[in-house]
Write a protein that holds these residues in place. Structure first.
Motif, mmCIF file in Angstrom:
data_model
loop_
_atom_site.group_PDB
_atom_site.id
_atom_site.type_symbol
_atom_site.label_atom_id
_atom_site.label_comp_id
_atom_site.label_asym_id
_atom_site.label_seq_id
_atom_site.Cartn_x
_atom_site.Cartn_y
_atom_site.Cartn_z
ATOM 1 N N MET A 1 22.760 18.605 -64.822
ATOM 2 C CA MET A 1 23.738 19.641 -64.516
ATOM 3 C C MET A 1 23.259 20.466 -63.323
ATOM 4 N N THR A 2 24.099 20.661 -62.315
ATOM 5 C CA THR A 2 23.733 21.398 -61.121
ATOM 6 C C THR A 2 23.581 22.881 -61.440
ATOM 7 N N ARG A 3 22.478 23.456 -60.994
ATOM 8 C CA ARG A 3 22.203 24.873 -61.234
ATOM 9 C C ARG A 3 22.947 25.706 -60.182
ATOM 10 N N THR A 4 23.694 26.696 -60.635
ATOM 11 C CA THR A 4 24.444 27.572 -59.732
ATOM 12 C C THR A 4 23.612 28.790 -59.394
ATOM 13 N N ASN A 5 23.523 29.107 -58.107
ATOM 14 C CA ASN A 5 22.830 30.307 -57.672
ATOM 15 C C ASN A 5 23.814 31.464 -57.558
ATOM 16 N N LEU A 6 23.356 32.647 -57.916
ATOM 17 C CA LEU A 6 24.214 33.822 -57.853
ATOM 18 C C LEU A 6 24.668 34.092 -56.429
ATOM 19 N N SER A 7 23.786 33.853 -55.477
ATOM 20 C CA SER A 7 24.141 34.095 -54.071
ATOM 21 C C SER A 7 25.281 33.185 -53.610
ATOM 22 N N ASP A 8 25.351 31.967 -54.157
ATOM 23 C CA ASP A 8 26.432 31.048 -53.784
ATOM 24 C C ASP A 8 27.780 31.576 -54.265
ATOM 25 N N ILE A 9 27.799 32.132 -55.471
ATOM 26 C CA ILE A 9 29.049 32.675 -56.001
ATOM 27 C C ILE A 9 29.459 33.915 -55.234
ATOM 28 N N ILE A 10 28.499 34.780 -54.945
ATOM 29 C CA ILE A 10 28.809 36.019 -54.229
ATOM 30 C C ILE A 10 29.301 35.728 -52.819
ATOM 31 N N SER A 11 28.763 34.685 -52.189
ATOM 32 C CA SER A 11 29.168 34.353 -50.817
ATOM 33 C C SER A 11 30.629 33.942 -50.723
ATOM 34 N N CYS A 12 31.197 33.505 -51.852
ATOM 35 C CA CYS A 12 32.607 33.112 -51.864
ATOM 36 C C CYS A 12 33.538 34.273 -52.188
ATOM 37 N N LEU A 13 32.952 35.440 -52.431
ATOM 38 C CA LEU A 13 33.744 36.604 -52.833
ATOM 39 C C LEU A 13 34.232 37.331 -51.594
ATOM 40 N N SER A 14 35.529 37.466 -51.457
ATOM 41 C CA SER A 14 36.116 38.119 -50.301
ATOM 42 C C SER A 14 35.765 39.601 -50.282
ATOM 43 N N GLY A 15 35.253 40.052 -49.128
ATOM 44 C CA GLY A 15 34.962 41.474 -48.959
ATOM 45 C C GLY A 15 33.815 41.970 -49.810
ATOM 46 N N TYR A 16 32.830 41.114 -50.103
ATOM 47 C CA TYR A 16 31.725 41.516 -50.969
ATOM 48 C C TYR A 16 30.884 42.598 -50.319
ATOM 49 N N ASP A 17 30.641 43.661 -51.057
ATOM 50 C CA ASP A 17 29.772 44.748 -50.634
ATOM 51 C C ASP A 17 29.056 45.256 -51.871
ATOM 52 N N PRO A 18 27.733 45.042 -51.979
ATOM 53 C CA PRO A 18 27.025 45.450 -53.194
ATOM 54 C C PRO A 18 27.065 46.951 -53.453
ATOM 55 N N ASP A 19 27.371 47.730 -52.417
ATOM 56 C CA ASP A 19 27.461 49.184 -52.584
ATOM 57 C C ASP A 19 28.891 49.647 -52.828
ATOM 58 N N ALA A 20 29.822 48.706 -52.925
ATOM 59 C CA ALA A 20 31.223 49.084 -53.155
ATOM 60 C C ALA A 20 31.955 47.973 -53.904
ATOM 61 N N MET A 21 31.366 47.526 -55.010
ATOM 62 C CA MET A 21 31.992 46.481 -55.829
ATOM 63 C C MET A 21 33.117 47.080 -56.658
ATOM 64 N N SER A 22 34.227 46.358 -56.741
ATOM 65 C CA SER A 22 35.280 46.793 -57.656
ATOM 66 C C SER A 22 34.988 46.228 -59.043
ATOM 67 N N VAL A 23 35.603 46.807 -60.054
ATOM 68 C CA VAL A 23 35.444 46.297 -61.406
ATOM 69 C C VAL A 23 35.916 44.852 -61.486
ATOM 70 N N THR A 24 37.033 44.553 -60.834
ATOM 71 C CA THR A 24 37.583 43.193 -60.842
ATOM 72 C C THR A 24 36.609 42.199 -60.220
ATOM 73 N N GLN A 25 35.991 42.569 -59.076
ATOM 74 C CA GLN A 25 35.032 41.682 -58.431
ATOM 75 C C GLN A 25 33.813 41.438 -59.312
ATOM 76 N N ALA A 26 33.314 42.498 -59.940
ATOM 77 C CA ALA A 26 32.140 42.354 -60.804
ATOM 78 C C ALA A 26 32.434 41.397 -61.950
ATOM 79 N N ARG A 27 33.595 41.563 -62.578
ATOM 80 C CA ARG A 27 33.966 40.658 -63.674
ATOM 81 C C ARG A 27 34.070 39.219 -63.193
ATOM 82 N N GLN A 28 34.643 39.025 -62.006
ATOM 83 C CA GLN A 28 34.830 37.668 -61.481
ATOM 84 C C GLN A 28 33.487 36.989 -61.246
#
Length: 428
Positions: A1-28
């Motif tokens: 099973m391929t291991r998923t990295n957190l950075s790979d998922i975050i890189s696909c998140l539109s408008g990602y900003d760790p200092d301004a995450m929305s609740v919806t983005q965090a859940r996703q």
């Protein structure tokens, strides 16, 4: 099973900003990163209450097995119902539940029948006994218009048909589900194994209940609220107590948690502070991300995966303030744990009710305010806030019976405006 990295998922998140995450983005991000458990166990159905079903349940029988009567009354042919006036029919037999009448009921006759008894051949209608008159052991009089053809007849398979899926994988088994399993003759079911969750608080100032409260110290309430919330969710828990702000102690705690649990929840140590070693240890042991979420209370949060040897666990680092811990759990962590448990996902129901007072709200963040919902004499449901809404006022959660949810794009609320609430009943 391929291991998923957190950075790979975050890189696909539109408008990602760790200092301004929305609740919806965090859940996703959390939902995409955390996998459900893959192991299950078989339990007797009484022991499976509140557990997550691991496999579909397919009915092997019709429920009910036969056409049967929904009433105590008289079974007859619909063609024998009088069009006007009344008609007296001879009663040729009495059928109780659990009995089978082996004869065909001829036209112009009827049988006395009890609720649940199998409908005899030739009958398609039941008239309740209270709608008849002049009943004797040998005859009954039926008035016109009391029932229609087919009334009060339960069809075979009306509840469930053979081959029909009765319960789907991911269902949290409630009392009605246990009863349905019994109605199918199912004695045991496969359920997801319980999710193992370790939790601890961090901070030199914290004392456990029963310890002496010295100047500058406070009792740790967060572990007790986490225990209650995890208990209600059906998790297997590992309470690791209070861990001091010491790098070696923190690393040992994180390693033990990663080795013994599926998920880890910490409170405190995820904001900026001179003694906050928690973030450093988290990064050292795993694939972590640190966010400032656009929510109040509960802004700072850490999320990711930590490992010790060949064992790993998913980590949720929550703020230290008591209300922030509870709000972060209910509106972010709870869904993630349910996902890990393999439970079907459904958003918490929100009701629209009238606000009894004005509420100050700044657009750009989601706010969760504690409310007391009650109905006026006119039957209109209205909500008022519990008072001061500081994230350290745990009493506000105890006094409340709901959470007022003010979405990120929402501004001030005027008295009489509609607001959304999530009821504690069913959540807590």
């Amino acid at each position: 099973m391929t291991r998923t990295n957190l950075s790979d998922i975050i890189s696909c998140l539109s408008g990602y900003d760790p200092d301004a995450m929305s609740v919806t983005q965090a859940r996703q991000v959390i939902n995409d990163f955390v996998p459900p458990l893959a192991t299950f166990e078989k339990l007797a159905i009484r022991s499976a209450l509140d557990r997550v079903l691991a496999q579909d349940i397919v009915s092997g029988i019709n429920v009910p097995a036969n056409d049967n009567s929904a009433m105590d009354g008289y079974a007859l042919r619909g063609d024998d119902l009088p069009a006007s006036g009344e008609r007296t029919l001879p009663v040729v037999a009495t059928i109780h539940a659990g009995q089978h009448y082996a004869h065909n009921v001829s036209a112009g006759t009827c049988v006395r029948i009890m609720t649940g008894a199998v409908m005899p051949d030739g009958c398609d209608t039941v008239i309740p006994q209270e709608l008849t008159h002049a009943a004797t052991d040998g005859a009954v009089t039926i008035p016109a218009g009391a029932v229609k053809t087919g009334d009060n007849r339960r069809r075979a398979g009306e509840d469930l048909r053979t081959g029909q899926t009765a319960l789907r994988r991911g269902k949290i088994l409630r009392p009605a589900d246990i009863g349905m399993l019994a109605s199918l003759g199912v004695a045991e079911v496969a359920v997801q194994r319980r999710l193992r969750v370790a939790f601890f608080s961090t901070g030199d100032e914290l004392r456990s209940v029963g310890e002496v409260l010295t100047p500058g110290c406070v009792y740790d309430s967060n572990r007790y609220t986490l225990y209650g919330m995890l208990k209600r969710l059906g998790c297997e828990m590992l309470d690791m107590g209070v861990i001091n702000d010491d790098p070696a102690a923190l690393e040992a705690a994180f390693r033990r948690a990663a080795e013994d649990a599926d998920a880890v929840i910490t409170s405190g140590g995820v904001s900026v502070g001179a003694a906050d070693y928690t973030k450093q240890i988290m990064q050292q042991l795993g694939d972590m991300s640190f966010w400032k979420i656009g929510m109040r209370p509960g802004r700072p949060m850490a999320f990711g995966r930590i490992a010790s040897g060949d064992k790993e666990a998913y980590l949720f680092g929550l703020p230290g303030n008591p209300v922030a811990v509870m709000i972060s759990f209910y509106f972010i962590v709870r869904d993630a744990l349910l996902h890990m448990m393999g439970a079907e996902q459904a958003p918490l129901p929100r009701l629209q009710v009238v606000s009894r007072s004005a509420i100050r709200k700044r657009p750009g963040r989601t706010e969760y305010q504690r409310g007391i919902l009650s109905a006026d004499d006119d039957g209109i449901w209205r909500v008022r806030l519990t008072g001061e809404q500081g994230s350290g006022i745990l009493r506000s959660m105890s006094d409340a019976n709901c959470i007022v949810v003010l979405n990120d794009d929402q501004g001030n609320v005027a008295s009489g405006d509609l607001v959304q609430v999530v009821l504690f009943d069913g959540l807590v």
